[in-house]
Enzyme design. Structure first.
Site, PDB file in Angstrom:
ATOM      1  N   HIS A 173      33.508  -1.306  38.515  1.00  0.00           N
ATOM      2  CA  HIS A 173      32.163  -0.765  38.291  1.00  0.00           C
ATOM      3  C   HIS A 173      32.207   0.564  37.521  1.00  0.00           C
ATOM      4  O   HIS A 173      31.328   1.399  37.669  1.00  0.00           O
ATOM      5  CB  HIS A 173      31.410  -0.564  39.619  1.00  0.00           C
ATOM      6  CG  HIS A 173      31.522  -1.716  40.557  1.00  0.00           C
ATOM      7  ND1 HIS A 173      30.649  -2.781  40.546  1.00  0.00           N
ATOM      8  CD2 HIS A 173      32.440  -2.000  41.511  1.00  0.00           C
ATOM      9  CE1 HIS A 173      31.010  -3.657  41.471  1.00  0.00           C
ATOM     10  NE2 HIS A 173      32.103  -3.219  42.064  1.00  0.00           N
ATOM     11  N   SER A 294      30.323  13.872  11.476  1.00  0.00           N
ATOM     12  CA  SER A 294      28.866  13.770  11.388  1.00  0.00           C
ATOM     13  C   SER A 294      28.406  14.511  10.144  1.00  0.00           C
ATOM     14  O   SER A 294      28.986  15.532   9.773  1.00  0.00           O
ATOM     15  CB  SER A 294      28.241  14.386  12.636  1.00  0.00           C
ATOM     16  OG  SER A 294      26.933  14.833  12.366  1.00  0.00           O
ATOM     17  N   LYS A 300      31.611  17.470  15.237  1.00  0.00           N
ATOM     18  CA  LYS A 300      31.762  16.104  15.731  1.00  0.00           C
ATOM     19  C   LYS A 300      33.027  15.408  15.227  1.00  0.00           C
ATOM     20  O   LYS A 300      33.417  15.538  14.091  1.00  0.00           O
ATOM     21  CB  LYS A 300      30.548  15.249  15.317  1.00  0.00           C
ATOM     22  CG  LYS A 300      29.296  15.504  16.119  1.00  0.00           C
ATOM     23  CD  LYS A 300      29.440  15.301  17.619  1.00  0.00           C
ATOM     24  CE  LYS A 300      29.448  13.861  18.051  1.00  0.00           C
ATOM     25  NZ  LYS A 300      28.164  13.195  17.936  1.00  0.00           N
ATOM     26  N   GLU A 307      33.273   1.679  17.586  1.00  0.00           N
ATOM     27  CA  GLU A 307      31.870   1.236  17.563  1.00  0.00           C
ATOM     28  C   GLU A 307      31.650   0.143  16.521  1.00  0.00           C
ATOM     29  O   GLU A 307      30.912  -0.815  16.740  1.00  0.00           O
ATOM     30  CB  GLU A 307      30.957   2.443  17.294  1.00  0.00           C
ATOM     31  CG  GLU A 307      30.975   3.421  18.450  1.00  0.00           C
ATOM     32  CD  GLU A 307      30.391   4.788  18.094  1.00  0.00           C
ATOM     33  OE1 GLU A 307      29.779   5.397  18.962  1.00  0.00           O
ATOM     34  OE2 GLU A 307      30.565   5.234  16.940  1.00  0.00           O
TER      35      GLU A 307
END
Ligand code: ARG
Length: 486
Positions: A173, A294, A300, A307
């Site tokens: 979980h 970014s 960043k 992704e």
């Protein structure tokens, strides 16, 4: 039908004009709207190499059957070789008016060799031709995917071996559950991907049959040696039924479903990379070569690689869906919608290769942060099960032990400490055997991991053995002459 045994064949001009896909009973032109829908050369020109290979073998097969003379077959093969060179050097002009890859190549062949070019399509339809091309293309593309997958697997293996002493929590979980080791977790990735390898090997075996000779749907009356043709093209055997051979695409569904499952698996690994590279987890740092920045926030460093691989998995599921639905309710025999099978298979192969290569690079160059991974064992009472197991060893039924330790966890939470930090008094109150020093040892994470030494467990010796056996399997698989399930 001409006599199949005729050696001399006319080179006259009675040959139909093969430079357009139409002909037969229809005029040569179609409506512009139909033309746009009809043509597929922008997509299927990618099949040119296997199309030419299939044509060369078909030409030789026609000569073996006595349908063409040896000289005619040689002329066709030489013409096809010239086309190969033209395509390779970028000189070849693809013409959408000529509909597809097959008609483009055949039309150019007739330009090069003259009317004898019109004999190549004897005893063949584009229906068995395209089914053959697709099988040849898919077989070689699957080989590339399998090789790239094995690279990824071995990269994961080598990281597992080099990180053998790094501990971390295992999760259920996404909550800390029990102490484990990083290499055990990496071997879970490896094991899952090994099944993808097996699925791809099975799918490859399944597609390795030759449709050539099935013609448009009901075979051919020429005495072709289909088994010889199959062998020349590296297929195991000719397909057994001409109707099935021309209209069935389950070989694509099988391969792309293996790729879609692989994509889903890569997305699970990617999800962990995303989570692990957050400041909150901090388990992993991607190398700069596999990170992005970014456009607005200078600080960043983003895990776009992972992704994007999650995104490719979505596309792979889409490609599979397209193939399944294309064939759904298709009556037996070729239907033209099958032309739409090209993009899904091409894109599935490309998306998979991009994902595999990028993930391999990202995992080969990332840093696993041992301080953070092992630090995560210090919070979350990950040895609670071990304390309960200790009580079981002193004769307490597991249910009761579970209840006692649950009470201690509650107590620790109230005090804002870890289980191991509870006083002897508190432990003794819960159960007298918890006073013994061995009770403290039960709470040592490294010892807890080493206790789990069943097959498939995280103890160092188990994981090392698992990794060594896996590496041995890969070496055997790679040295065999054809792919085998491992
Ligand atoms: N371009 C077609 C395809 O990819 C080739 C087969 C065409 N067959 C036909 N009967 N029109 O499926």
């Amino acid at each position: 039908m001409p006599s199949p045994l005729r050696k001399e064949s006319p080179t006259g001009s009675q040959q139909p004009d093969m430079t357009v896909a139409r002909g037969g009973r229809l005029p040569e032109t179609v409506d512009e709207a139909m033309q746009g829908l009809n043509q597929s050369v922008e997509v299927d020109s990618a099949l040119w190499r296997v199309d030419i290979l299939g044509s060369k073998v078909h030409a030789r097969g026609l000569a073996r059957a006595g349908v063409l003379t040896e000289a005619e077959a040689n002329t066709l093969v030489r013409g096809l070789e010239q086309i190969e060179a033209e395509i390779e050097s970028g000189q070849f002009v693809w013409d959408p008016q000529r509909e597809d890859v097959h008609m483009n190549i055949e039309a150019r062949l007739t330009e090069i060799v003259g009317p004898v070019g019109g004999k190549l399509h004897t005893a063949r339809s584009r229906n068995d031709q395209v089914a053959t091309d697709l099988r040849l293309y898919t077989r070689s593309a699957v080989d590339d995917v399998i090789r790239a997958l094995v690279d990824l697997e071995r990269t994961i293996l080598s990281r597992a071996v080099s990180e053998i002493d790094t501990l971390m929590p295992s999760y259920t979980h996404l909550q800390r559950a029990q102490p484990s080791r990083l290499s055990h977790h990496l071997m879970a990735w490896h094991e899952m991907l090994s099944r993808d390898y097996n699925r791809l090997v099975s799918a490859r075996d399944g597609l390795n049959e030759s449709p050539l000779g099935a013609g448009a749907v009901a075979g051919s009356g020429y005495p072709l040696d289909r088994a010889w043709v199959a062998k020349e093209l590296g297929f195991e055997r000719p397909m057994r039924n001409s109707i099935d051979a021309t209209g069935s695409r389950d070989f694509l569904m099988e391969v792309v479903s293996a790729l879609a499952i692989l994509g889903v698996h890569l997305s699970r690994i990617s999800e962990e990379i995303v989570i692990w590279s957050t400041t909150e987890f901090g388990f992993l740092t991607l190398s700069d070569a596999f990170s992005t920045s970014s456009s607005m926030m200078p600080q960043k460093k983003n895990p776009d690689v992972a992704e994007l691989i999650r995104g490719k998995a979505a596309r792979l599921i889409g490609h599979l869906t397209a193939l399944l639905v294309l064939e759904k309710s298709l009556a037996f025999g070729y239907g033209r919608e099958l032309q739409e099978d090209k993009e899904p298979i091409f894109h599935a192969m490309r998306d998979t290769m991009l994902s595999l290569r990028a993930l391999t690079g990202a995992l080969a160059t990332c840093t696993f942060r041992r301080d953070r991974l092992e630090g995560a064992l210090e919070q979350g009472h990950v040895c609670a099960t071990d304390l309960a197991d200790y009580l079981v060893m002193s004769g307490v039924p597991f249910r009761e032990a579970h209840h006692i330790v649950g009470g201690l966890v509650r107590e620790a939470e109230t005090e804002g400490v870890q289980l191991s930090e509870l006083s002897v008094d508190v432990l003794a109150q819960a159960h007298p055997s918890l006073m013994r020093p061995e009770a403290r040892e039960a709470l040592d994470a490294r010892a807890a991991v080493e206790r789990r030494k069943l097959v498939g467990g995280p103890a160092k010796a188990c994981v090392l053995k698992e990794a060594e056996e896996a590496e041995r399997r890969w070496v055997v698989a790679l040295s065999a002459s054809s792919w085998r399930r491992i």
